[in-house]
Design a protein around this motif. Structure first.
Motif, PDB file in Angstrom:
ATOM      1  N   THR A   1       0.795  -1.230   0.000  1.00 29.27           N
ATOM      2  CA  THR A   1       0.000   0.000   0.000  1.00 29.27           C
ATOM      3  C   THR A   1       0.825   1.277   0.000  1.00 29.27           C
ATOM      4  OG1 THR A   1      -0.120   0.025   2.411  1.00 29.27           O
ATOM      5  CG2 THR A   1      -1.886  -1.131   1.224  1.00 29.27           C
ATOM      6  N   GLY A   2       2.059   1.228   0.443  1.00 30.25           N
ATOM      7  CA  GLY A   2       2.875   2.434   0.605  1.00 30.25           C
ATOM      8  C   GLY A   2       3.176   3.160  -0.686  1.00 30.25           C
ATOM      9  N   SER A   3       3.210   2.454  -1.791  1.00 36.16           N
ATOM     10  CA  SER A   3       3.508   3.100  -3.063  1.00 36.16           C
ATOM     11  C   SER A   3       2.277   3.133  -3.976  1.00 36.16           C
ATOM     12  CB  SER A   3       4.668   2.375  -3.759  1.00 36.16           C
ATOM     13  OG  SER A   3       4.304   1.038  -4.016  1.00 36.16           O
ATOM     14  N   TYR A   4       1.096   2.975  -3.401  1.00 35.73           N
ATOM     15  CA  TYR A   4      -0.144   2.979  -4.176  1.00 35.73           C
ATOM     16  C   TYR A   4      -0.351   4.338  -4.835  1.00 35.73           C
ATOM     17  CZ  TYR A   4      -5.118   2.732  -5.213  1.00 35.73           C
ATOM     18  OH  TYR A   4      -6.334   2.750  -5.851  1.00 35.73           O
ATOM     19  N   ASP A   5      -0.563   4.352  -6.116  1.00 37.82           N
ATOM     20  CA  ASP A   5      -0.815   5.576  -6.868  1.00 37.82           C
ATOM     21  C   ASP A   5      -2.313   5.857  -6.850  1.00 37.82           C
ATOM     22  OD1 ASP A   5      -0.954   7.701  -8.608  1.00 37.82           O
ATOM     23  OD2 ASP A   5      -0.263   6.588 -10.359  1.00 37.82           O
ATOM     24  N   THR A   6      -2.727   6.890  -6.141  1.00 35.15           N
ATOM     25  CA  THR A   6      -4.153   7.190  -5.989  1.00 35.15           C
ATOM     26  C   THR A   6      -4.761   7.905  -7.186  1.00 35.15           C
ATOM     27  OG1 THR A   6      -3.718   9.313  -4.917  1.00 35.15           O
ATOM     28  CG2 THR A   6      -3.889   7.371  -3.485  1.00 35.15           C
ATOM     29  N   LEU A   7      -3.956   8.488  -8.051  1.00 36.91           N
ATOM     30  CA  LEU A   7      -4.511   9.312  -9.127  1.00 36.91           C
ATOM     31  C   LEU A   7      -5.479   8.563 -10.045  1.00 36.91           C
ATOM     32  CD1 LEU A   7      -1.512  11.634  -9.960  1.00 36.91           C
ATOM     33  CD2 LEU A   7      -3.576  12.165  -8.661  1.00 36.91           C
ATOM     34  N   PRO A   8      -5.182   7.332 -10.483  1.00 37.82           N
ATOM     35  CA  PRO A   8      -6.175   6.633 -11.303  1.00 37.82           C
ATOM     36  C   PRO A   8      -7.507   6.410 -10.569  1.00 37.82           C
ATOM     37  CG  PRO A   8      -4.031   5.589 -11.539  1.00 37.82           C
ATOM     38  CD  PRO A   8      -3.912   6.586 -10.419  1.00 37.82           C
ATOM     39  N   THR A   9      -7.454   6.244  -9.257  1.00 34.39           N
ATOM     40  CA  THR A   9      -8.675   6.070  -8.479  1.00 34.39           C
ATOM     41  C   THR A   9      -9.482   7.364  -8.456  1.00 34.39           C
ATOM     42  OG1 THR A   9      -7.592   4.398  -7.131  1.00 34.39           O
ATOM     43  CG2 THR A   9      -9.601   5.390  -6.233  1.00 34.39           C
ATOM     44  N   TRP A  10      -8.811   8.508  -8.333  1.00 34.60           N
ATOM     45  CA  TRP A  10      -9.521   9.787  -8.353  1.00 34.60           C
ATOM     46  C   TRP A  10     -10.272   9.969  -9.670  1.00 34.60           C
ATOM     47  CZ3 TRP A  10     -10.821  12.477  -4.357  1.00 34.60           C
ATOM     48  CH2 TRP A  10     -10.028  12.476  -3.218  1.00 34.60           C
ATOM     49  N   ARG A  11      -9.732   9.484 -10.766  1.00 37.98           N
ATOM     50  CA  ARG A  11     -10.390   9.627 -12.061  1.00 37.98           C
ATOM     51  C   ARG A  11     -11.707   8.848 -12.111  1.00 37.98           C
ATOM     52  NH1 ARG A  11      -6.810   9.155 -17.241  1.00 37.98           N
ATOM     53  NH2 ARG A  11      -6.030  11.048 -16.294  1.00 37.98           N
ATOM     54  N   GLN A  12     -11.863   7.851 -11.250  1.00 41.58           N
ATOM     55  CA  GLN A  12     -13.088   7.042 -11.225  1.00 41.58           C
ATOM     56  C   GLN A  12     -14.181   7.657 -10.343  1.00 41.58           C
ATOM     57  OE1 GLN A  12     -12.086   2.967 -10.238  1.00 41.58           O
ATOM     58  NE2 GLN A  12     -10.239   3.088 -11.474  1.00 41.58           N
ATOM     59  N   VAL A  13     -13.858   8.683  -9.587  1.00 45.69           N
ATOM     60  CA  VAL A  13     -14.831   9.318  -8.697  1.00 45.69           C
ATOM     61  C   VAL A  13     -15.877  10.050  -9.538  1.00 45.69           C
ATOM     62  CG1 VAL A  13     -15.142  11.091  -6.920  1.00 45.69           C
ATOM     63  CG2 VAL A  13     -13.192   9.519  -6.792  1.00 45.69           C
ATOM     64  N   LYS A  14     -17.142   9.816  -9.226  1.00 43.18           N
ATOM     65  CA  LYS A  14     -18.239  10.448  -9.975  1.00 43.18           C
ATOM     66  C   LYS A  14     -19.162  11.271  -9.072  1.00 43.18           C
ATOM     67  CE  LYS A  14     -17.018   8.279 -13.735  1.00 43.18           C
ATOM     68  NZ  LYS A  14     -16.074   8.934 -14.606  1.00 43.18           N
ATOM     69  N   VAL A  15     -18.907  11.277  -7.791  1.00 42.04           N
ATOM     70  CA  VAL A  15     -19.776  11.959  -6.828  1.00 42.04           C
ATOM     71  C   VAL A  15     -19.151  13.284  -6.397  1.00 42.04           C
ATOM     72  CG1 VAL A  15     -20.755   9.794  -5.980  1.00 42.04           C
ATOM     73  CG2 VAL A  15     -18.715  10.743  -4.882  1.00 42.04           C
ATOM     74  N   PRO A  16     -19.951  14.203  -5.872  1.00 44.89           N
ATOM     75  CA  PRO A  16     -19.393  15.456  -5.369  1.00 44.89           C
ATOM     76  C   PRO A  16     -18.318  15.179  -4.312  1.00 44.89           C
ATOM     77  CG  PRO A  16     -21.772  15.589  -5.468  1.00 44.89           C
ATOM     78  CD  PRO A  16     -21.405  14.157  -5.744  1.00 44.89           C
ATOM     79  N   THR A  17     -17.244  15.938  -4.394  1.00 43.42           N
ATOM     80  CA  THR A  17     -16.088  15.695  -3.547  1.00 43.42           C
ATOM     81  C   THR A  17     -15.610  16.994  -2.932  1.00 43.42           C
ATOM     82  OG1 THR A  17     -15.443  13.865  -4.982  1.00 43.42           O
ATOM     83  CG2 THR A  17     -13.735  14.771  -3.555  1.00 43.42           C
ATOM     84  N   LEU A  18     -15.272  16.938  -1.653  1.00 38.57           N
ATOM     85  CA  LEU A  18     -14.677  18.074  -0.953  1.00 38.57           C
ATOM     86  C   LEU A  18     -13.243  17.708  -0.611  1.00 38.57           C
ATOM     87  CD1 LEU A  18     -14.835  20.851   0.425  1.00 38.57           C
ATOM     88  CD2 LEU A  18     -15.652  19.657   2.484  1.00 38.57           C
ATOM     89  N   LEU A  19     -12.299  18.485  -1.104  1.00 37.87           N
ATOM     90  CA  LEU A  19     -10.889  18.293  -0.808  1.00 37.87           C
ATOM     91  C   LEU A  19     -10.491  19.304   0.268  1.00 37.87           C
ATOM     92  CD1 LEU A  19      -9.693  18.192  -4.520  1.00 37.87           C
ATOM     93  CD2 LEU A  19     -10.086  16.217  -3.021  1.00 37.87           C
ATOM     94  N   VAL A  20      -9.955  18.826   1.370  1.00 34.20           N
ATOM     95  CA  VAL A  20      -9.553  19.711   2.464  1.00 34.20           C
ATOM     96  C   VAL A  20      -8.071  19.474   2.749  1.00 34.20           C
ATOM     97  CG1 VAL A  20      -9.977  20.442   4.838  1.00 34.20           C
ATOM     98  CG2 VAL A  20     -11.875  19.569   3.449  1.00 34.20           C
ATOM     99  N   TYR A  21      -7.296  20.525   2.678  1.00 37.22           N
ATOM    100  CA  TYR A  21      -5.854  20.458   2.885  1.00 37.22           C
ATOM    101  C   TYR A  21      -5.434  21.365   4.035  1.00 37.22           C
ATOM    102  CZ  TYR A  21      -5.339  18.241  -1.670  1.00 37.22           C
ATOM    103  OH  TYR A  21      -5.405  17.378  -2.717  1.00 37.22           O
ATOM    104  N   GLY A  22      -4.324  21.022   4.659  1.00 33.52           N
ATOM    105  CA  GLY A  22      -3.699  21.892   5.642  1.00 33.52           C
ATOM    106  C   GLY A  22      -2.631  22.730   4.957  1.00 33.52           C
ATOM    107  N   GLU A  23      -2.654  24.027   5.181  1.00 31.83           N
ATOM    108  CA  GLU A  23      -1.705  24.945   4.545  1.00 31.83           C
ATOM    109  C   GLU A  23      -0.255  24.556   4.835  1.00 31.83           C
ATOM    110  OE1 GLU A  23      -0.874  29.749   4.505  1.00 31.83           O
ATOM    111  OE2 GLU A  23      -1.684  28.834   6.324  1.00 31.83           O
ATOM    112  N   ARG A  24       0.021  24.080   6.043  1.00 38.98           N
ATOM    113  CA  ARG A  24       1.394  23.741   6.453  1.00 38.98           C
ATOM    114  C   ARG A  24       1.667  22.236   6.374  1.00 38.98           C
ATOM    115  NH1 ARG A  24       2.049  27.534  11.841  1.00 38.98           N
ATOM    116  NH2 ARG A  24       2.003  29.527  10.764  1.00 38.98           N
ATOM    117  N   ASP A  25       1.007  21.559   5.471  1.00 37.39           N
ATOM    118  CA  ASP A  25       1.210  20.122   5.315  1.00 37.39           C
ATOM    119  C   ASP A  25       2.648  19.861   4.885  1.00 37.39           C
ATOM    120  OD1 ASP A  25       1.229  17.418   4.557  1.00 37.39           O
ATOM    121  OD2 ASP A  25      -0.831  17.511   3.826  1.00 37.39           O
ATOM    122  N   ALA A  26       3.421  19.195   5.747  1.00 35.02           N
ATOM    123  CA  ALA A  26       4.814  18.879   5.434  1.00 35.02           C
ATOM    124  C   ALA A  26       4.935  17.514   4.767  1.00 35.02           C
ATOM    125  CB  ALA A  26       5.658  18.918   6.714  1.00 35.02           C
TER     126      ALA A  26
END
Length: 119
Positions: free
Chosen positions: A28-53
């Motif tokens: 799981t550590g090297s799982y590429d999530t981007l192809p999975t994001w392309r399969q999302v069809k529902v409304p999505t809220l992305l929340v990030y921390g400004e100081r994410d290191a």
């Protein structure tokens, strides 16, 4: 290895070599999530921390937005000011000390977004 004799090594609390976590992480550590994001069809809220290191916010946001644009999923994005990866606020070097806490307003924003999106 010489680092095993250092004071900090035991403090790390690393699992033994035969622990299940190592096999799980290799998968799981090297799982590429981007192809999975392309399969999302529902409304999505992305929340990030400004100081994410841990994850470069701008890079992550642009990559995920590109995948959501390709999928046609509606989305919104928010960056929580001063927040870390786990959406908590910690004092930065040189700032006065305070106990870290949840980023203000994030929970209310998520609840309001769900109500507006589901309603």
């Amino acid at each position: 290895a010489p680092y095993k004799q250092t004071e900090w090594y035991d403090w790390m609390g690393l699992p033994p070599k035969d622990a299940w976590i190592w096999a799980w992480y290799r998968k799981t550590g090297s799982y590429d999530t981007l192809p999975t994001w392309r399969q999302v069809k529902v409304p999505t809220l992305l929340v990030y921390g400004e100081r994410d290191a841990l994850v470069p916010v701008g890079e992550s946001l642009s990559q995920i937005e590109a995948e959501l644009d390709a999928s046609g999923a509606p989305y919104a994005a928010m960056i929580a000011p001063r927040a870390e990866h786990n959406l908590t606020v910690h004092p930065a070097p040189g700032e006065p000390f305070f106990w870290w806490r949840q980023a203000p307003g994030v929970i209310d924003l998520v609840v309001d977004w769900v109500k507006a999106t589901a309603g």
